[in-house]
Design a protein around this motif. Structure first.
Motif, PDB file in Angstrom:
ATOM      1  N   LEU A  67       0.793  -1.085  -0.057  1.00 26.57           N
ATOM      2  CA  LEU A  67      -0.019  -0.089   0.032  1.00 26.57           C
ATOM      3  C   LEU A  67       0.872   1.100  -0.011  1.00 26.57           C
ATOM      4  O   LEU A  67       0.665   2.108  -0.740  1.00 26.57           O
ATOM      5  N   ARG A  68       1.952   1.245   0.734  1.00 26.34           N
ATOM      6  CA  ARG A  68       2.765   2.489   0.824  1.00 26.34           C
ATOM      7  C   ARG A  68       3.391   2.557  -0.371  1.00 26.34           C
ATOM      8  O   ARG A  68       3.153   3.991  -0.869  1.00 26.34           O
ATOM      9  N   ASP A 147      28.171   6.875   1.473  1.00 22.51           N
ATOM     10  CA  ASP A 147      27.664   8.180   1.891  1.00 22.51           C
ATOM     11  C   ASP A 147      26.245   8.348   1.064  1.00 22.51           C
ATOM     12  O   ASP A 147      25.239   9.088   1.609  1.00 22.51           O
ATOM     13  N   PHE A 148      26.094   7.497  -0.130  1.00 19.36           N
ATOM     14  CA  PHE A 148      24.944   7.873  -0.788  1.00 19.36           C
ATOM     15  C   PHE A 148      23.817   6.756  -0.117  1.00 19.36           C
ATOM     16  O   PHE A 148      24.072   5.650   0.118  1.00 19.36           O
ATOM     17  N   PRO A 149      22.425   7.474   0.105  1.00 22.92           N
ATOM     18  CA  PRO A 149      21.711   6.753   0.597  1.00 22.92           C
ATOM     19  C   PRO A 149      21.287   5.172  -0.169  1.00 22.92           C
ATOM     20  O   PRO A 149      21.191   5.558  -1.374  1.00 22.92           O
ATOM     21  N   VAL A 150      20.984   4.199   0.399  1.00 18.95           N
ATOM     22  CA  VAL A 150      20.334   3.068  -0.241  1.00 18.95           C
ATOM     23  C   VAL A 150      19.086   3.289  -0.790  1.00 18.95           C
ATOM     24  O   VAL A 150      18.018   3.301   0.109  1.00 18.95           O
ATOM     25  N   LEU A 151      18.916   3.524  -2.129  1.00 18.19           N
ATOM     26  CA  LEU A 151      17.638   3.981  -2.910  1.00 18.19           C
ATOM     27  C   LEU A 151      17.312   2.523  -3.710  1.00 18.19           C
ATOM     28  O   LEU A 151      16.243   2.689  -3.949  1.00 18.19           O
ATOM     29  N   TRP A 158      11.888   2.872  -1.744  1.00 13.26           N
ATOM     30  CA  TRP A 158      12.096   4.153  -2.389  1.00 13.26           C
ATOM     31  C   TRP A 158      12.547   3.859  -4.029  1.00 13.26           C
ATOM     32  O   TRP A 158      11.959   4.618  -4.907  1.00 13.26           O
ATOM     33  N   GLY A 159      13.172   2.795  -4.158  1.00 17.79           N
ATOM     34  CA  GLY A 159      13.729   2.468  -5.486  1.00 17.79           C
ATOM     35  C   GLY A 159      12.264   2.256  -6.505  1.00 17.79           C
ATOM     36  O   GLY A 159      12.386   2.892  -7.442  1.00 17.79           O
ATOM     37  N   ILE A 160      11.461   1.475  -6.088  1.00 22.90           N
ATOM     38  CA  ILE A 160      10.234   1.257  -6.679  1.00 22.90           C
ATOM     39  C   ILE A 160       9.421   2.345  -7.032  1.00 22.90           C
ATOM     40  O   ILE A 160       9.031   2.531  -7.868  1.00 22.90           O
ATOM     41  N   VAL A 161       9.308   3.228  -5.863  1.00 23.76           N
ATOM     42  CA  VAL A 161       8.472   4.472  -5.925  1.00 23.76           C
ATOM     43  C   VAL A 161       9.033   5.256  -6.998  1.00 23.76           C
ATOM     44  O   VAL A 161       8.257   5.860  -8.083  1.00 23.76           O
TER      45      VAL A 161
END
Lengths: 296, 271
Positions: A67-68, A147-151, A158-161
């Motif tokens: 859902l999210r 240092d880069f966020p895990v996306l 987040w990657g899917i979104v």
């Protein structure tokens, strides 16, 4: 007699195909989710698979994630799509982008590639050693990949979104484009005569015209992202998984006793999709959004 | 906001969105011609055509999988065309009992994911001996593609009344001649849009092909998937580009054919 039965003859082949493949498939899915397996002598129906599913924490976590991700994707795609549709209308006019057919095709690019290629683009761009971190390193914003966020393949999704936002925004824009295309320069001039500013023109004239198409397009995106398999399969983590991925893994995992549970997940997923569809239809009708804007 | 500032703002917005769409393709292109590309280089350290030569060599399986993909997509689209044209006629121009229900059934795969139905049918497909065959994959692909074929055809049929066909009948045209010379030309844009969408959806289908084909019917997406899921990035990138080129070529051809038939003024909508 011929006149009355003619439409039925015309729809018969298509209806037959859909009844057999779609309704038949759903029906068999429901039966199997109820534990109906005549091949192994199991023909009593039971709700046990649903009970186990609904009382397991895994199911609720998966549903929460599903859902999210689909809500965030729809919101991001909807807002970006609205903006892109305005861009498209501007491309149709004069200005710096005169070779508009070429540039309009550019906006179609995400529509042309399948979802799994879009997911791959997300990987190439956004993993910790991807192109965005490399550019940021070159510009001095970053010292090391960590240092880069895990996306990508992150627990939040987040990657899917982001992939869905990139892929669906042009889709929403193409659904809105015909509506915006019909609005005319004259209307803006008339609005100005009556003392309207740009923002008031957008809010009072454009937005009410766009809302029906925007609602429909957003709903299609929501229904799709809620139940699609490929992007979460490529960009998700092993736990928690989105519902379609979870069901697929249970079905193809090799353990035949898990298949009824996989089909139960499917049935719940389909049921929720229908419920959301009905909800969108009802909300739309209540606010008069489905009749289409009033043009006269 | 002054008019000039506003226009400058417009330009910047359009530019940013074009960047947003196009930029992800740049590293894809670079990967496909890279020979070595370590962190933190923005450009590959050395270039080679290794991935491309591999793809177009017989051992890659590219041509076979493209052949299978096209075979499935074309058969699916032909079946869709045959069953959707009469159905669109009925849905657009006739009033009959149960019409709303038929409409809901036809468009339902847009809301209820098709794999739910196909996973349910899996055992039946095994009984029918169509799993791991092209025929089985074609049957499975009918579910997600039919709505996309139907929708543009219904829209085309709606703008065609009965008068033209009545007129042709009075002039002595047979049923086939009426369809061939009156209905078909009117339907062409809808047919083109429907055929394009149906091919596109079928070519992009992964899960249904895997479920019913059992991995033995290797369409293009099945060939591509392992590379996306942690395989050789150069080959994955090159394959993705081939796929994007194939679908883009499809769309441009459809649009070109339409323009040739109807002149430049005719606009097609994706829906």
């Amino acid at each position: 007699m011929w006149q009355r039965s003619k439409p039925y003859l015309l729809i018969a082949p298509a209806t037959g195909a859909m009844l057999l493949l779609f309704v038949g498939g759903l029906w068999e899915g429901v039966l199997q989710s109820l534990g109906y397996r005549p091949l192994v002598g199991q023909s009593r129906l039971t709700l046990q698979f649903y009970e186990t599913l609904l009382s397991s924490a895994d199911f609720w976590r998966s549903l929460g994630l599903t859902l999210r991700v689909s809500i965030l994707s729809t919101l991001a795609g909807g807002v970006l799509g609205l903006m892109i549709s305005v861009c498209l209308v501007m491309l149709a006019g004069a200005g710096p982008f005169k070779h508009s057919r070429f540039w309009r095709h550019v906006f179609q690019l995400p529509l042309l590639i399948p979802h799994f290629v879009a997911a791959y683009l997300a990987v190439v761009m956004m993993i910790q050693t991807g192109w965005i971190p490399r550019l940021m390193f070159a510009l001095g914003f970053l010292d090391q990949p960590a240092d880069f966020p895990v996306l990508v393949q992150d627990r939040f999704g987040w990657g899917i979104v982001l992939t869905y936002a990139w892929k669906e925004a042009p889709f929403i824009a193409w659904m809105l484009y015909p509506v915006l295309y019909r609005t005319q320069e004259k209307w803006w001039e008339v609005a100005r005569v009556f003392g309207s500013g740009r923002w008031a023109y957008f809010r009072e004239i454009l937005l009410p015209l766009l809302l029906p198409a925007w609602m429909t397009a957003s709903f299609i995106v929501f229904a799709f992202t809620f139940s699609a398999f490929e992007v979460p399969y490529l960009l998700g983590v092993t736990y928690p998984q989105m519902l379609p991925v979870w069901s697929f893994e249970m079905y193809t995992g090799g353990d035949l006793t898990k298949r009824p549970a996989a089909l139960a997940v499917n049935v719940l997923l389909a049921g929720m999709a229908v419920f959301f569809g009905w909800l969108a239809h009802r909300t739309g009708r209540r606010f008069g959004l489905l009749e289409g804007g009033r043009w006269e | 906001m002054s008019r000039r500032l506003f226009h400058r703002f417009h330009r910047v917005a359009v530019f940013l969105f074009i960047l947003f769409i196009v930029v992800p393709f740049i590293p894809l292109l670079l990967w496909s011609v890279s020979a070595g590309w370590r962190w933190p280089h923005v450009l590959p350290e050395s270039f080679s055509l290794r991935a491309w030569t591999y793809l177009f060599s017989p051992s890659s399986g590219l041509w076979e999988s493209m052949g299978v993909s096209l075979q499935v997509a074309i058969v699916v689209t032909l079946i869709n065309l045959l069953i959707a044209v009469p159905a669109a006629n009925a849905l657009a121009r006739y009033r009959f009992w149960g019409k709303r229900g038929v409409e809901a059934l036809m468009y339902a795969p847009l809301v209820v994911p098709p794999y739910v139905a196909i996973m349910g049918l899996h055992l039946t497909f095994i009984r029918w001996n169509v799993t791991e065959t092209v025929a089985g994959v074609v049957l499975a692909h009918l579910v997600p593609t039919l709505p996309y074929m139907l929708r543009p055809l219904v829209i085309s049929y709606r703008t065609l009344g009965f008068q033209w066909e009545d007129q042709a009948r009075m002039l002595g045209a047979s049923a086939w001649a009426r369809f061939r010379h009156v209905v078909l030309p009117h339907l062409l844009p809808g047919i083109a849009a429907g055929v394009g969408l149906s091919l596109l959806v079928s070519l992009s289908e992964y899960l249904l092909t895997l479920l019913i084909g059992g991995g033995l019917i290797r369409t293009f997406p099945l060939l591509l998937f392992p590379f996306l899921n942690g395989g050789d990035p150069a080959i994955g990138a090159a394959l993705s580009l081939v796929f994007a080129g194939m679908t883009a070529g499809l769309l441009i051809t459809t649009e070109w054919l339409l323009r040739r038939c109807y002149g430049d003024s005719h606009r097609t909508q994706p829906f």
